[in-house]
Design an enzyme around this catalytic site. Structure first.
Site, PDB file in Angstrom:
ATOM      1  N   THR A   1      -2.937  15.077 -28.069  1.00 38.16           N
ATOM      2  CA  THR A   1      -3.208  14.618 -29.443  1.00 38.16           C
ATOM      3  C   THR A   1      -2.712  13.191 -29.685  1.00 38.16           C
ATOM      4  OG1 THR A   1      -3.046  16.905 -30.175  1.00 38.16           O
ATOM      5  CG2 THR A   1      -2.886  15.218 -31.876  1.00 38.16           C
TER       6      THR A   1
ATOM      7  N   HIS B   1      -0.234  23.144 -29.736  1.00 40.29           N
ATOM      8  CA  HIS B   1      -1.170  22.030 -29.577  1.00 40.29           C
ATOM      9  C   HIS B   1      -1.434  21.395 -30.937  1.00 40.29           C
ATOM     10  CE1 HIS B   1      -2.382  24.573 -25.991  1.00 40.29           C
ATOM     11  NE2 HIS B   1      -2.047  23.421 -25.452  1.00 40.29           N
TER      12      HIS B   1
ATOM     13  N   ALA C   1       2.965  18.825 -26.126  1.00 41.75           N
ATOM     14  CA  ALA C   1       4.127  17.928 -26.226  1.00 41.75           C
ATOM     15  C   ALA C   1       3.961  16.815 -27.261  1.00 41.75           C
ATOM     16  CB  ALA C   1       4.441  17.323 -24.863  1.00 41.75           C
TER      17      ALA C   1
ATOM     18  N   ASP D   1      -7.936  21.272 -17.614  1.00 38.31           N
ATOM     19  CA  ASP D   1      -6.945  21.787 -18.574  1.00 38.31           C
ATOM     20  C   ASP D   1      -7.563  22.965 -19.329  1.00 38.31           C
ATOM     21  OD1 ASP D   1      -4.564  21.733 -20.065  1.00 38.31           O
ATOM     22  OD2 ASP D   1      -5.400  20.351 -21.548  1.00 38.31           O
ATOM     23  N   HIS D   2      -6.837  24.052 -19.445  1.00 37.29           N
ATOM     24  CA  HIS D   2      -7.296  25.238 -20.197  1.00 37.29           C
ATOM     25  C   HIS D   2      -8.674  25.759 -19.777  1.00 37.29           C
ATOM     26  CE1 HIS D   2      -3.911  25.381 -22.912  1.00 37.29           C
ATOM     27  NE2 HIS D   2      -4.011  24.076 -23.070  1.00 37.29           N
TER      28      HIS D   2
HETATM   29  P1  13P Z   1      -0.888  18.146 -27.497  1.00 41.73           P
HETATM   30  O1  13P Z   1      -2.255  17.882 -27.995  1.00 41.73           O
HETATM   31  O2  13P Z   1      -0.012  18.795 -28.509  1.00 41.73           O
HETATM   32  O3  13P Z   1      -0.262  16.946 -26.888  1.00 41.73           O
HETATM   33  O4  13P Z   1      -1.020  19.233 -26.337  1.00 41.73           O
HETATM   34  C1  13P Z   1      -1.561  18.840 -25.112  1.00 41.73           C
HETATM   35  C2  13P Z   1      -1.757  19.971 -24.208  1.00 41.73           C
HETATM   36  O5  13P Z   1      -0.939  20.851 -24.101  1.00 41.73           O
HETATM   37  C3  13P Z   1      -2.970  19.969 -23.388  1.00 41.73           C
HETATM   38  O6  13P Z   1      -3.116  21.132 -22.671  1.00 41.73           O
END
Ligand code: 13P
Length: 282
Positions: A231, A178, A208, A82-83
């Protein structure tokens, strides 16, 4: 079963009008808790790790952990970076065996984001590994990444970006962020529909956690095929542990309080799978 790629999962979701839940995991307990939820819901899922997570324990540690759990699981699981914040990290994840890679060049100017995303997509294509990129800037803060200057995805730029990079999925910025929202997020769902009309690869919704279920469903209806949750899972795991320790401050067996955190994560992930519409799709 061994890992499947996120592309296989998302293309099916796209065709059938639901989304794949993508869940950020930090440790063995969260890996087990997410997969338990997916098995109980008969749902496929993506488990993902951010750069700060892999800095904590190493790509190889998370790969071994998730691969072991996925092998025993009765549902398809993909492991996603992710990212990913550099070409090097993306290549390390590819080399270790991640079955899905994100390269996040969203902080760069368009041309540089295109060049970086294309470079990663070209390298991953040689190994049949799909690549997600981000266009526009999702706001908020996740781990040690933050964005105080969010910018919505422009549909015309999205067409150019997808054509020139050949990435296999695209994270769009439509008003989510996020981390924890201060008020209710206002999503530009019309923009999402415009992007969907002109871009044929699967679209991804980041940030989300805290987005009302109905708003997530609306985004899926308008073309989102992967929804990222981080989160809320971290909060659920931590709250479960805090509550257990409050009730039994003398406990010293981590298995006991971690199980309390894991139960919260499993329950939450089952709710999110329901919202994504992927229950029974495995
Ligand atoms: P949240 O932490 O807002 O759920 O975002 C998750 C996210 O987009 C991970 O790439």
């Amino acid at each position: 079963m061994s890992f499947v790629t996120s592309e296989e999962m998302m293309r099916k979701a796209d065709r059938e009008g639901y989304a794949i839940g993508a869940f950020n995991v930090e440790n063995m307990e969260m890996v087990m808790a997410v997969i338990r939820a997916c098995e109980e819901a008969h749902a496929p899922a993506i488990l993902q790790t951010t750069p700060s997570t892999v800095k904590y324990a190493g790509l190889d540690m998370y790969h071994a952990n998730v691969a072991c759990a996925a092998k025993k699981a009765s549902v398809p699981i993909a492991l996603h970076l992710d990212h990913g914040n550099s070409f090097e990290l993306a290549m390390q994840a590819l080399h270790v065996g991640y079955s899905s890679i994100m390269i996040d060049g969203s902080k760069l100017v368009l041309e540089e984001n295109i060049a970086l995303s294309k470079r990663v997509a070209d390298a991953c294509r040689a190994c049949n590994i799909p690549v997600e990129a981000e266009l526009g800037k999702v706001g908020g803060k996740e781990d040690d990444m933050s964005c105080d200057d969010p910018g919505y995805t422009d549909p015309d730029d999205a067409v150019r970006f997808v054509n020139e990079t050949s990435v296999t999925s695209l994270a769009v910025a439509i008003g989510t962020a996020h981390g924890i929202y201060k008020g209710e997020p206002k999503l530009d769902v019309e923009r999402l529909s415009q992007i969907r009309k002109v871009v044929s690869i699967p679209l991804v919704l980041h940030g989300a956690s805290g987005v009302p279920d109905d708003a997530v469903r609306e985004c899926i209806r308008r073309g989102i095929s992967k929804v990222n949750f981080a989160t809320e899972l971290r909060i659920a795991f931590s709250d479960g542990i805090k509550e257990y320790l409050k009730g039994d401050p003398d406990v010293f067996d981590p298995k006991k309080y971690c199980a309390a955190g894991s139960e919260r994560v499993t329950a939450l992930v089952k709710e999110k799978l329901e919202v994504c519409g992927c229950v029974g799709k495995a």
